[in-house]
Write a protein that holds these residues in place. Structure first.
Motif, short mmCIF file in Angstrom:
data_model
loop_
_atom_site.label_atom_id
_atom_site.label_comp_id
_atom_site.label_asym_id
_atom_site.label_seq_id
_atom_site.Cartn_x
_atom_site.Cartn_y
_atom_site.Cartn_z
N ARG A 16 24.97 -35.48 -20.07
CA ARG A 16 25.06 -36.91 -19.60
C ARG A 16 26.47 -37.25 -20.13
NH1 ARG A 16 19.82 -39.94 -21.34
NH2 ARG A 16 21.41 -40.92 -22.74
N ARG A 17 27.11 -38.26 -19.69
CA ARG A 17 28.26 -38.87 -19.99
C ARG A 17 28.65 -39.06 -21.59
NH1 ARG A 17 30.32 -41.15 -15.25
NH2 ARG A 17 28.74 -41.58 -13.84
N ASP A 18 27.48 -39.24 -22.15
CA ASP A 18 27.74 -39.44 -23.72
C ASP A 18 27.58 -37.93 -24.33
OD1 ASP A 18 25.00 -38.92 -23.46
OD2 ASP A 18 24.22 -41.05 -24.14
N GLN A 22 20.59 -33.85 -20.81
CA GLN A 22 19.63 -34.31 -20.07
C GLN A 22 18.39 -33.42 -19.73
OE1 GLN A 22 21.87 -34.62 -16.43
NE2 GLN A 22 22.43 -36.88 -16.80
N GLU A 38 18.47 -45.16 -16.38
CA GLU A 38 19.64 -44.19 -16.45
C GLU A 38 20.85 -44.71 -15.47
OE1 GLU A 38 18.67 -40.24 -15.65
OE2 GLU A 38 17.23 -40.19 -17.25
N ILE A 39 20.52 -45.06 -14.56
CA ILE A 39 21.63 -45.47 -13.55
C ILE A 39 22.30 -46.45 -13.83
CG2 ILE A 39 22.08 -46.14 -11.01
CD1 ILE A 39 19.95 -44.15 -10.39
N ARG A 41 22.34 -48.08 -17.11
CA ARG A 41 23.09 -47.72 -18.36
C ARG A 41 24.61 -46.91 -17.87
NH1 ARG A 41 20.65 -43.65 -21.49
NH2 ARG A 41 18.72 -44.81 -21.06
N ASP A 42 24.52 -46.08 -16.96
CA ASP A 42 25.57 -45.28 -16.54
C ASP A 42 26.49 -46.21 -16.11
OD1 ASP A 42 24.50 -42.90 -17.53
OD2 ASP A 42 23.95 -42.17 -15.54
N GLU A 43 25.99 -46.95 -15.34
CA GLU A 43 27.05 -48.10 -14.46
C GLU A 43 27.62 -48.83 -15.42
OE1 GLU A 43 29.23 -49.57 -11.50
OE2 GLU A 43 27.85 -47.97 -11.37
N ARG A 45 28.18 -48.61 -18.85
CA ARG A 45 29.09 -47.78 -19.73
C ARG A 45 30.29 -47.43 -18.68
NH1 ARG A 45 24.97 -43.71 -22.64
NH2 ARG A 45 24.11 -45.36 -24.45
N ASP A 46 30.13 -47.19 -17.62
CA ASP A 46 31.51 -46.99 -16.77
C ASP A 46 32.26 -48.13 -16.79
OD1 ASP A 46 30.62 -44.34 -16.12
OD2 ASP A 46 29.86 -44.61 -14.18
N GLU A 69 16.89 -50.08 -19.81
CA GLU A 69 17.76 -48.90 -19.73
C GLU A 69 17.14 -47.62 -20.21
OE1 GLU A 69 21.60 -49.73 -21.39
OE2 GLU A 69 22.13 -50.94 -19.81
#
Length: 124
Positions: A16-18, A22, A38-39, A41-43, A45-46, A69
């Motif tokens: 994952r980005r962090d 996964q 997940e989506i 949270r990703d958005e 954080r982006d 999230e």
């Protein structure tokens, strides 16, 4: 060659980005609320936004957004739309990204499964 000298191979598709692993590839398909979380949270954080920032924009508690999230809360469609609006993420985009994640190949035991998840009913 010593173990310390061997190159390390990292499958970026399972990270994952962090940097955490996964688990999407193993076992049953995740619940829809987990994928939505997940989506979102990703958005968030982006966009370098905090839980507090987005929760205030929506008018919900930071704890509730955090639980959404993490896939622990089943948000209503109204709540999903509110969070998407606060993130500037069209709801249709959330749904399309969810479909892609749910239909990605995943392993179940010894087999790789592609396509949408199959639902099985089991008696307790």
């Amino acid at each position: 060659m010593a173990a310390a000298d061997r190159p390390v191979v990292v499958d970026i598709a399972t990270r994952r980005r962090d940097g955490r692993r996964q688990d999407r590839g193993d076992g049953p398909a995740p619940l829809l609320r987990q994928v939505y979380g997940e989506i979102l949270r990703d958005e968030r954080r982006d966009q370098d936004r905090t839980l507090d920032d987005v929760a205030r924009a929506v008018g919900m508690s930071k704890q509730y957004l955090s639980e959404m999230e993490r896939g622990r809360k089943e948000p209503s469609s109204e709540m999903l739309r509110s969070v998407c609006d606060a993130l500037g993420l069209p709801l249709e985009n959330l749904l399309a990204r969810s479909v892609r994640r749910l239909s990605a190949p995943r392993r179940t035991g010894q087999h790789t499964v592609t396509g949408p998840p199959r639902v099985e009913l089991m008696a307790a």
